[in-house]
Scaffold this active site. Structure first.
Site, PDB file in Angstrom:
ATOM      1  N   ARG A 104       0.848  -1.177   0.000  1.00 19.56           N
ATOM      2  CA  ARG A 104       0.000   0.000   0.000  1.00 19.56           C
ATOM      3  C   ARG A 104       0.887   1.231   0.000  1.00 19.56           C
ATOM      4  O   ARG A 104       1.700   1.409   0.894  1.00 19.56           O
ATOM      5  CB  ARG A 104      -0.850  -0.049   1.266  1.00 19.56           C
ATOM      6  CG  ARG A 104      -2.155   0.654   1.168  1.00 19.56           C
ATOM      7  CD  ARG A 104      -2.987   0.334   2.376  1.00 19.56           C
ATOM      8  NE  ARG A 104      -2.399   0.814   3.614  1.00 19.56           N
ATOM      9  CZ  ARG A 104      -3.111   1.199   4.663  1.00 19.56           C
ATOM     10  NH1 ARG A 104      -4.428   1.141   4.621  1.00 19.56           N
ATOM     11  NH2 ARG A 104      -2.536   1.611   5.761  1.00 19.56           N
ATOM     12  N   THR A 108      -0.770   7.622  -0.954  1.00 21.58           N
ATOM     13  CA  THR A 108      -2.075   7.541  -1.628  1.00 21.58           C
ATOM     14  C   THR A 108      -2.955   6.436  -1.055  1.00 21.58           C
ATOM     15  O   THR A 108      -4.159   6.410  -1.295  1.00 21.58           O
ATOM     16  CB  THR A 108      -1.881   7.243  -3.122  1.00 21.58           C
ATOM     17  OG1 THR A 108      -1.305   5.928  -3.239  1.00 21.58           O
ATOM     18  CG2 THR A 108      -0.962   8.260  -3.777  1.00 21.58           C
TER      19      THR A 108
END
Ligand code: PRP
Ligand code: URA
Length: 209
Positions: A104, A108
């Site tokens: 991840r 963002t």
């Protein structure tokens, strides 16, 4: 939400409490993830089909049942999903294991793919996607879409802890995919971490930071 099953078995709840505790070190954390995964495997496989076979006991011939139908693939999302593989394989020793590497992006929160290797017959298998954490749901949703693009039809998502935000995203994007969790938590914080959660599952499993 009707796409999520929360396991409230006392053994799972007890182990989950120790998993959440910040004083639990990596070795015990790994053991607990593995044990919880093994306990979850029983329930996740409850709907597997059986077929009748004839066998002979030391006493006489009889009819009994064995697992029938499609074979299983377990697909951990790297890294943290790796911690769930051994526990699942204890119950499903014949399952094949594929890997989907996603992380991840910390800014963002979007999933970034870096590695995928699947069994060649993935389209013919019942699939269990493994990841201890379902936070925004972005990583699991991307992994499920990747599997569907490869022809996968029957997919279950197995998480140890989920946030309602992630459950909703999977429900909206993949209504055909049931989710199984040991704990359904309250919410995400501003950085996309689950509250109360257990912190960063990958770091706690592998001792990184
Ligand atoms: C964690 C976790 C999930 C993802 C969940 O992995 O294991 O894969 O975050 O977040 P999401 O639902 O918002 O996508 P991470 O990206 O930290 O990578 P790691 O397993 O390599 O540590
Ligand atoms: N990933 C984790 O490891 N933990 C969280 O709480 C959210 C995403």
């Amino acid at each position: 939400m009707d796409n999520v099953t929360v396991f409230d078995h006392p053994m799972i709840t007890h182990k989950l409490t120790h998993l959440r505790d910040k004083n639990t070190g990596s070795k015990q954390f790994r053991d607990l993830v593995s044990e919880i995964s093994m306990l979850m495997a029983y329930e996740v496989t409850r709907d597997l089909k059986l077929e009748e076979v004839e066998i002979e006991t030391p006493m006489e011939k009889t009819k009994s049942k064995v697992l029938a139908g499609k074979k299983i693939a377990i697909i951990p999302i790297l890294r943290a999903g790796l911690g769930m593989v051994d526990g699942m394989l204890n119950i499903l020793p014949a399952a094949k294991v594929g890997h989907i590497g996603l992380y991840r992006d910390p800014e963002t929160l979007e999933p970034v793919e870096y590695y995928c290797k699947l069994p060649s017959d993935i389209a013919d298998r019942d699939i269990l996607v493994l990841d201890p954490m379902l936070a925004t749901g972005g990583s699991a949703s991307a992994a499920i879409q990747y599997l569907k693009n490869k022809g996968a039809k029957t997919i279950k998502l197995v998480n140890i802890i989920a946030a309602p935000e992630g459950v909703k995203l999977i429900h909206d994007a993949h209504p055909d995919v049931p989710i199984f969790v040991a704990g359904l938590d309250e919410k995400l914080n501003n950085h996309g971490y689950i509250l109360p959660g257990l912190g960063d599952a990958g770091d706690r499993l592998f001792g990184t930071k």
